[in-house]
Motif scaffolding. Structure first.
Motif, short mmCIF file in Angstrom:
data_model
loop_
_atom_site.label_atom_id
_atom_site.label_comp_id
_atom_site.label_asym_id
_atom_site.label_seq_id
_atom_site.Cartn_x
_atom_site.Cartn_y
_atom_site.Cartn_z
N PRO A 1 8.23 -3.55 11.34
CA PRO A 1 8.27 -2.13 11.01
C PRO A 1 7.39 -1.81 9.80
N ALA A 2 7.03 -0.55 9.66
CA ALA A 2 6.23 -0.12 8.52
C ALA A 2 6.94 -0.49 7.22
N GLY A 3 6.20 -1.11 6.32
CA GLY A 3 6.76 -1.51 5.03
C GLY A 3 7.46 -2.84 5.03
N SER A 4 7.61 -3.49 6.20
CA SER A 4 8.33 -4.76 6.24
C SER A 4 7.57 -5.88 5.56
N TRP A 5 6.28 -5.67 5.29
CA TRP A 5 5.50 -6.70 4.59
C TRP A 5 6.08 -7.04 3.22
N GLN A 6 6.85 -6.10 2.63
CA GLN A 6 7.46 -6.36 1.32
C GLN A 6 8.38 -7.56 1.33
N PHE B 1 -0.75 -16.91 1.25
CA PHE B 1 0.46 -17.67 1.59
C PHE B 1 1.68 -17.22 0.80
N ARG B 2 1.51 -16.32 -0.15
CA ARG B 2 2.64 -15.87 -0.96
C ARG B 2 3.51 -14.88 -0.19
N THR B 3 4.76 -14.74 -0.62
CA THR B 3 5.68 -13.81 0.02
C THR B 3 5.54 -12.42 -0.57
N GLY B 4 5.77 -11.40 0.26
CA GLY B 4 6.01 -10.06 -0.24
C GLY B 4 4.83 -9.19 -0.55
N GLY B 5 3.61 -9.62 -0.28
CA GLY B 5 2.47 -8.74 -0.48
C GLY B 5 1.98 -8.67 -1.91
N PRO B 6 1.03 -7.76 -2.18
CA PRO B 6 0.31 -7.77 -3.46
C PRO B 6 1.15 -7.36 -4.66
N ILE C 1 3.58 9.31 -0.85
CA ILE C 1 4.77 8.53 -0.53
C ILE C 1 4.63 7.91 0.86
N GLY C 2 5.44 6.90 1.11
CA GLY C 2 5.55 6.34 2.43
C GLY C 2 4.66 5.15 2.70
N ASN C 3 4.93 4.51 3.82
CA ASN C 3 4.19 3.34 4.29
C ASN C 3 3.43 3.70 5.56
N PHE C 4 2.21 3.22 5.66
CA PHE C 4 1.42 3.41 6.88
C PHE C 4 1.38 2.11 7.66
N LYS C 5 1.53 2.23 8.98
CA LYS C 5 1.30 1.10 9.88
C LYS C 5 0.55 1.61 11.09
N ARG C 6 -0.60 1.00 11.36
CA ARG C 6 -1.39 1.38 12.53
C ARG C 6 -0.69 0.89 13.79
N ASP C 7 -0.68 1.71 14.83
CA ASP C 7 -0.04 1.35 16.09
C ASP C 7 -0.74 0.14 16.72
N GLY C 8 0.05 -0.74 17.29
CA GLY C 8 -0.48 -1.86 18.03
C GLY C 8 -0.78 -3.07 17.17
#
Length: 656
Positions: free
Chosen positions: A373-378, A245-250, A416-423
């Motif tokens: 978008p990739a990395g938006s979980w932050q 439930f926390r914001t911004g990921g680990p 480097i970079g963020n990964f996001k699986r398609d779909g």
């Protein structure tokens, strides 16, 4: 349980949970502890435990001892601070084994300065448990006005005469100053930082106290609290079993416990991110519901033990592990909090392909977060997130995921970079989804010509100076045999390290020579302003590097991974310090304020600059990095990693 640790009287562990409802108070008692709430406000006003009449601060007004609060605003207006005080009280469940209470505050549109949000504050006490649980159901209904939610938390103000020892982690524990010590001290560059000039404990004189020195990443923020100076010693602990439930990921950092004595359970905040970076912004008419918690307020005690601090801390960690293993809980009585059989599982294996080489994603952070978008979980806060680390072969399993639509995200230390699986991935109750193998291809255009740092989303590997002796927190300093400071864990948490840049570079900014310099000793951890004659000046760092040959028709790529950026504007120039800085420019970016708040990182950013080969020369080249803004000593950048890539397929010979 550890030997010697008690929970009041063990003979009372079989007592039924008793509920007393009075005119202005509600009392829960299970024989181990007694908790008093205001009615209908739902403020915890008393906690009676092990002979201590009230673990909370009797000097504070009743409604400022154990309360929920939030910072909020209407879009475009100044932020406001409010306590969430209930106007409705209800018993949700009552049995000898468990009582659950509800104190609800509802939005009243006739009150112009109220937040457009309903909060149902829930408290649970169970038989034989040395503590109580708290969680909140936050809800907005269709048609409600726009609204920004900043910080939201539960705060406990503890008995100031009894609690002086604070524990955040194995290596962050100490006797703390009092709030009166702070009041009599010298305020430094911002209100939270105070130099203790005349503390009640003379051993603390000359130290700096700042609550941000005790911040913690979500992934590590499982248990923290205080230990009393009484006999028996009593521990008061905040246990957060899950980050879902926390914001911004680990990696999101937030406050824990600090001088007061105060203990927090932070649900949402803009700390180390920026108010406008967290997506708890609701437009007109936007509905929303989210459950924060439960968290567990745990109490323990030990008698006549010279190692009381260690004993109680280790017991609290044991209890934390028990709570984590019990997540999700089976006992909350709310349809908005799903049990384990109402959740799903996702598994798979992550591989990395970099420079034509395939490898397993060892110790990768893999998580499910709301689509984006990739990395938006932050910066996501409206929904839920579920994160794990992969094993050495890249396999992962994410259990107990709430129903809903998610994206699978990942980042891999060393790349480097963020990964996001398609779909999207749709989770339903009881589902078990195996995604199989999938591949993360980190950004790369060509071979590495040089690199500075380690891609780990932190600046901790760079040079962190010793603090100014005037502004030391002894917790973060190891002393050598001759009394000189040496390296210590969390040394980046010292106050005033940004000022040390000018001390080390009084006349000329940093110059880093590839192949000669060592980033561990020669790259300052933060690219900040330089104080010249009491005037803040932009600073320009140089990276000098040799090239034995140049592809003048090719394109080189400069990659800058940033661990933090605060109100900064970075200009990049190649071999000409007077070139137009607008050609390669980051632009005004970032508000995570991690430099001032002693974080070694804030939000992660990744920038790429394509450099035409004709700007380079055979021999020595120089890249100029200018942080052009100087509005504050905290304006600046913390780099994570820098890399220059040659043109694709071009053979590179190292100079010299």
């Amino acid at each position: 349980k550890l030997s010697g640790v008690s929970h009041s009287s063990s003979s009372k562990s079989d007592y039924p949970v008793q509920l007393q409802i009075q005119d202005q108070h509600v009392i829960l008692d299970n024989g181990l502890l007694q908790v008093t709430f205001t009615k209908p406000g739902g403020v915890v006003s008393m906690i009676k435990y092990n002979g201590i009449e009230n673990l909370l601060d009797g000097h504070e007004k009743e409604d400022k001892r154990g309360y929920w609060d939030l910072e909020w605003s209407r879009i475009g207006q100044r932020g406001r601070y409010s306590h969430a005080v209930g106007t409705e009280f209800k018993v949700i469940m009552e049995s000898p084994d468990q009582v659950e209470l509800s104190f609800t505050v509802r939005w009243n549109p006739s009150i112009g300065n109220s937040f457009a949000l309903n909060i149902d504050k829930r408290f649970i006490m169970v038989r034989g448990s040395s503590g109580f649980y708290a969680y909140g159901i936050y809800e907005r209904l269709p048609g409600w006005p726009d609204f920004d939610l900043g910080n939201s938390r539960i705060a406990f103000k503890l008995n100031r005469e009894k609690f002086h020892y604070m524990a955040i982690s194995d290596d962050r524990q100490r006797i703390m100053p009092t709030s009166q010590d702070r009041s009599s001290g010298q305020r430094l560059n911002y209100p939270e930082a105070v130099l203790l000039t005349n503390p009640s404990n003379p051993d603390l004189k000359g130290e700096v106290d700042d609550k941000y020195q005790y911040s913690c990443e979500n992934k590590d923020n499982r248990v923290h609290g205080w230990i009393s100076n009484t006999n028996p010693s009593v521990g008061f602990w905040m246990i957060t079993p899950s980050d879902e439930f926390r914001t911004g990921g680990p990696l999101k950092q937030d406050l824990t416990s600090h001088v007061g004595p105060t203990t927090l359970a932070v649900f949402s905040s803009s700390h180390y991110a920026g108010w406008d970076a967290v997506d708890l912004r609701f437009v007109y008419g936007e509905p929303w519901k989210k459950v924060y918690g439960p968290v567990f307020i745990y109490l323990n005690s030990v008698s006549n033990n010279q190692n009381a601090h260690t004993t109680l801390w280790n017991d609290a960690k044991d209890q934390m592990r028990t709570e984590v293993q019990s997540w999700p809980y089976s006992f909350p009585v709310s349809e908005d909090y799903p049990s384990s059989n109402q959740r799903g599982t996702v598994s798979g294996r992550l591989l990395v392909q970099d420079n034509q080489e395939f490898m397993f994603a060892n110790a990768a952070y893999v998580g499910l977060a709301p689509p984006g978008p990739a990395g938006s979980w932050q910066t996501q806060g409206k929904g839920y997130q579920f994160w794990v680390k992969s094993n050495e072969d890249g396999y992962f399993t994410i259990n107990n995921v709430r129903e809903g639509d998610y994206n699978l995200n990942a980042w891999v230390p060393g790349f480097i970079g963020n990964f996001k699986r398609d779909g999207d991935i749709t989770i339903t109750a009881g589902c078990d989804i195996n995604l199989g193998d999938f591949v993360f291809r980190p950004p790369r255009n060509g071979p590495t010509l040089w690199e500075i740092g380690t891609p780990d989303r932190s600046a901790e590997e760079f040079y962190i100076p010793d603090p100014n002796p005037r502004y030391i927190n002894k917790l973060f300093v190891n002393l050598t045999s001759n009394g000189e400071p040496s390296s210590a864990p969390n040394r980046f948490r010292q106050y005033g390290l940004w000022e040390r840049y000018t001390d080390l570079h009084p006349n000329q900014d940093l110059i880093y020579r590839v192949g000669v310099s060592d980033y561990r000793n020669d790259w300052f951890f933060a690219h900040v302003t330089r104080n010249a004659a009491n005037s803040l000046q932009p600073s320009t760092w140089q990276v000098a590097f040799p090239l034995a040959n140049v592809n003048y028709l090719g394109t080189y790529t400069l990659r800058l991974a940033l661990a933090s950026i605060t109100n900064a504007d970075l200009h990049v120039r190649v071999n000409n310090p007077q070139a137009d800085g607008r050609r390669f420019r980051v632009g005004l970016t970032g508000r995570d304020n991690a430099i001032a708040r002693h974080g070694i990182h804030g939000l992660y950013w990744l920038f790429h600059f394509e450099i035409p080969g004709y700007l380079l020369v055979r021999g020595t080249n120089t890249i100029y990095l200018t942080q052009s803004r100087c509005t504050s000593p905290f304006t600046g950048i913390m780099y994570d990693y820098l890399r220059l890539e040659g043109p694709p397929g071009y053979h590179y010979e190292k100079s010299g």
